[in-house]
Enzyme design. Structure first.
Site, PDB file in Angstrom:
ATOM      1  N   ASP A 107     -11.876 -10.644  -1.084  1.00 38.86           N
ATOM      2  CA  ASP A 107     -13.174 -10.782  -0.428  1.00 38.86           C
ATOM      3  C   ASP A 107     -14.149  -9.894  -1.193  1.00 38.86           C
ATOM      4  OD1 ASP A 107     -12.478  -8.217   0.714  1.00 38.86           O
ATOM      5  OD2 ASP A 107     -11.761  -9.189   2.536  1.00 38.86           O
ATOM      6  N   GLU A 137       0.815  -1.227   0.000  1.00 42.86           N
ATOM      7  CA  GLU A 137       0.000   0.000   0.000  1.00 42.86           C
ATOM      8  C   GLU A 137       0.844   1.272   0.000  1.00 42.86           C
ATOM      9  OE1 GLU A 137      -2.702  -0.594   3.296  1.00 42.86           O
ATOM     10  OE2 GLU A 137      -3.505  -2.427   2.438  1.00 42.86           O
ATOM     11  N   HIS A 158     -10.150  -6.324  -2.404  1.00 42.68           N
ATOM     12  CA  HIS A 158     -11.238  -6.192  -1.425  1.00 42.68           C
ATOM     13  C   HIS A 158     -12.396  -5.541  -2.181  1.00 42.68           C
ATOM     14  CE1 HIS A 158      -8.756  -7.471   1.866  1.00 42.68           C
ATOM     15  NE2 HIS A 158      -7.830  -6.601   1.526  1.00 42.68           N
ATOM     16  N   GLU A 173      -5.797 -10.774  -1.599  1.00 41.65           N
ATOM     17  CA  GLU A 173      -6.616 -10.619  -0.383  1.00 41.65           C
ATOM     18  C   GLU A 173      -8.104 -10.616  -0.735  1.00 41.65           C
ATOM     19  OE1 GLU A 173      -5.315  -7.254   1.977  1.00 41.65           O
ATOM     20  OE2 GLU A 173      -3.210  -7.669   1.592  1.00 41.65           O
ATOM     21  N   ASN A 225       2.285  -4.907  -3.391  1.00 45.44           N
ATOM     22  CA  ASN A 225       0.889  -5.277  -3.103  1.00 45.44           C
ATOM     23  C   ASN A 225       0.076  -4.022  -2.809  1.00 45.44           C
ATOM     24  OD1 ASN A 225      -0.990  -7.491  -2.521  1.00 45.44           O
ATOM     25  ND2 ASN A 225      -0.906  -6.821  -0.384  1.00 45.44           N
TER      26      ASN A 225
HETATM   27  O1  9MR Z   1      -7.394  -8.605   8.122  1.00 50.04           O
HETATM   28  C1  9MR Z   1      -6.478  -7.819   8.829  1.00 50.04           C
HETATM   29  C2  9MR Z   1      -7.071  -7.410  10.165  1.00 50.04           C
HETATM   30  O2  9MR Z   1      -7.228  -8.558  10.996  1.00 50.04           O
HETATM   31  C3  9MR Z   1      -6.200  -6.384  10.841  1.00 50.04           C
HETATM   32  O3  9MR Z   1      -6.832  -5.917  12.012  1.00 50.04           O
HETATM   33  C4  9MR Z   1      -5.927  -5.246   9.889  1.00 50.04           C
HETATM   34  C5  9MR Z   1      -5.037  -4.221  10.519  1.00 50.04           C
HETATM   35  O4  9MR Z   1      -4.751  -3.171   9.660  1.00 50.04           O
HETATM   36  O5  9MR Z   1      -5.313  -5.732   8.706  1.00 50.04           O
HETATM   37  C6  9MR Z   1      -6.146  -6.580   7.999  1.00 50.04           C
HETATM   38  O6  9MR Z   1      -5.519  -7.005   6.800  1.00 50.04           O
HETATM   39  C7  9MR Z   1      -5.232  -5.969   5.872  1.00 50.04           C
HETATM   40  C8  9MR Z   1      -3.986  -6.383   5.123  1.00 50.04           C
HETATM   41  O7  9MR Z   1      -2.942  -6.643   6.023  1.00 50.04           O
HETATM   42  C9  9MR Z   1      -3.564  -5.337   4.109  1.00 50.04           C
HETATM   43  N1  9MR Z   1      -4.643  -5.010   3.218  1.00 50.04           N
HETATM   44  C10 9MR Z   1      -5.920  -4.692   3.853  1.00 50.04           C
HETATM   45  C11 9MR Z   1      -6.329  -5.782   4.824  1.00 50.04           C
HETATM   46  C12 9MR Z   1      -7.693  -5.490   5.414  1.00 50.04           C
HETATM   47  O8  9MR Z   1      -7.666  -4.356   6.197  1.00 50.04           O
END
Ligand code: 9MR
Length: 466
Positions: free
Chosen positions: A269, A162, A239, A267, A204
């Site tokens: 969903d 990101e 997402h 990732e 990513n």
């Molecule tokens: O799914 C993850 C969640 O459990 C955490 O609390 C969160 C913290 O920022 O991160 C989520 O995963 C993220 C991923 O690492 C990067 N892309 C976005 C994902 C969803 O927020």
């Protein structure tokens, strides 16, 4: 890098080729018949089907473990490999959770896509308070330590996550950019490449699935890294929102492939406004199918990782109140229509995992029960099996026995209990699958370990009512 990624399935493919050539016959039944798990279908396509996993659920929930082992050939730690988990204070590395996930993947013949080294989020405040050389040293030390620890065990890494701003044109304003300038991205990739030359390195990001200002910026960063030999792939987080798979997603991924890169849905969903209903779930199944087809049709799409197993495991409702139901499994581990559409898109077919009436067989004759084993998905040092018990009379319980002819040994099992781990196996039904009406079947399953490269055998099973 190109030669070494996907070690697990490269070896598997080699075994199949040799056997086919030596015997002068077609592929063995398990490859020729339709696959009944996501994992089997993905293996047959030589792609990853991955899932983001939670350390706590892997530790504490046997059905979660079994579903993760049976349905997926790749794992990503949802949180356990992030900086706040692996180096909460300067130089104090904690790998308990990440190690457990990598061990699980290895025990079950799964590859690991690592997430992530350099991110503006989930990075401890001690890092965010550094600047200049101290910040750069912390980044280099962190990448070196984590990449070295998992060298040869983690197949690919999201090196940076990101780094482009949501408006798209610029790099994200973060403590990384502010402290180190734009060069931090190249430094991160150089460090990762040197630390584990065999791992595939990815950039990513989210909202880059279609062609837009943000994906354009990722494209130009990717071009620069490719020119330096530092990048192997681009991760499209995906997402997504119900009904909004970008219409140009194929074309957008293709332009990255044209740079000589792999692409990966990292990732996935697809969220909806709650409550879910039949119409929304059908739309979701069609959206998932579209994404699965895009990856299937691109040889250089290394795979799809879904961001969690069950709807209730997802991060979505916590961040988008009123939104959810974005994944492939319900909270009771039953499969959603979206599961079926992904499986179908990748060439598999669904079988009912529990009690299934047999409609095509003749009526049962005789007494007792019969049982068979079949190999669902083999890998070099293990395999997943499905077992079927067929009732020739009404059953209230059953026992199955067999002896492994070689080195095969059960490592974990589901829907069966007993003396399972030795050469001689005696298993009985569990609470929910002992009662089987005459003419019906029920199933159980397990994973085995075996000698590296050996064929997973299919022993004859004796079944007895109890
Ligand atoms: O799914 C993850 C969640 O459990 C955490 O609390 C969160 C913290 O920022 O991160 C989520 O995963 C993220 C991923 O690492 C990067 N892309 C976005 C994902 C969803 O927020």
């Amino acid at each position: 890098m190109l030669l070494t990624r996907n070690r697990r399935r490269a070896l598997l493919a080699g075994v199949v080729t040799v056997a086919t050539a030596a015997l002068g016959i077609g592929l063995s039944t398990q490859f020729a018949s339709a696959q009944t798990t996501l994992r089997g279908a993905a293996d047959a396509l030589n792609k990853d089907i991955g899932v983001a996993v939670s350390y706590n659920l892997l530790q504490n929930n046997a059905q979660y473990r079994n579903t993760v082992a049976t349905e997926f050939n790749s794992l990503t730690a949802e949180n356990a490999m992030k900086w706040d988990a692996t180096e909460p204070s300067d130089g104090n590395y904690t790998f308990t959770q990440a190690d457990a996930i990598v061990d699980f993947a290895e025990d079950n013949g799964q590859s690991v896509h690592g997430h992530t080294f350099v991110w503006h989020s989930q990075t401890p405040s001690w890092v965010q308070g550094l600047s200049g050389t101290a910040l750069q040293n912390a980044m280099v030390d962190h990448i070196n330590t984590v990449a070295n620890r998992y060298e040869g065990r983690v197949d690919s890494w999201d090196v940076v996550n990101e780094v482009v701003s949501d408006s798209g044109g610029a790099l994200r304003s973060s403590f990384w950019l502010n402290g180190l300038g734009e060069g931090y991205i190249t430094t991160a990739f150089q460090t990762a490449r040197a630390a584990d030359p065999s791992a595939d390195l990815y950039i990513n990001d989210y909202s880059i699935e279609g062609d837009n200002a943000k994906s354009d910026r990722v494209y130009s960063i990717a071009q620069g890294l490719v020119n330096q030999g530092l990048l192997d792939g681009v991760g499209f987080q995906s997402h997504l929102i119900l009904g909004q798979v970008p219409s140009d997603m194929e074309a957008n991924l293709q332009r990255f492939v044209n740079l000589g890169l792999k692409v990966r849905i990292t990732e996935l969903d697809i969220r909806m406004t709650l409550p879910a209903d039949a119409t929304k779930l059908a739309q979701q199944a069609s959206d998932y199918q579209r994404v699965a087809n895009i990856c299937k049709n691109l040889a250089d799409c290394s795979g799809i990782t879904v961001w969690g197993l069950r709807d209730g495991d997802s991060w979505v409702p916590g961040v988008f109140p009123g939104q959810g139901a974005p994944l492939l499994f319900n909270d009771d581990f039953s499969k959603k229509s979206a599961y079926t559409s992904v499986l179908n898109a990748w060439g598999g077919t669904v079988t009912n995992p529990t009690t299934t009436p047999i409609t095509t067989s003749p009526p049962p004759t005789g007494s007792g029960c019969t049982a068979t084993l079949s190999v669902q998905s083999p890998w070099n040092t293990g395999a997943t099996y499905a077992g079927t018990v067929r009732a020739n009379q009404n059953l209230t319980g059953w026992r199955v026995t067999w002896t492994w002819p070689g080195s095969e040994r059960i490592s974990n099992a589901w829907s069966i209990q007993g003396t399972l781990t030795g050469a001689a196996v005696t298993g009985t039904n569990v609470g929910y699958n002992g009662t089987v009406a005459a003419g019906q079947t029920t199933t159980f399953g397990f994973n085995i370990t075996k000698a590296d490269g050996s064929t997973a055998s299919v022993p004859t099973v004796t079944c007895t009512p109890i």
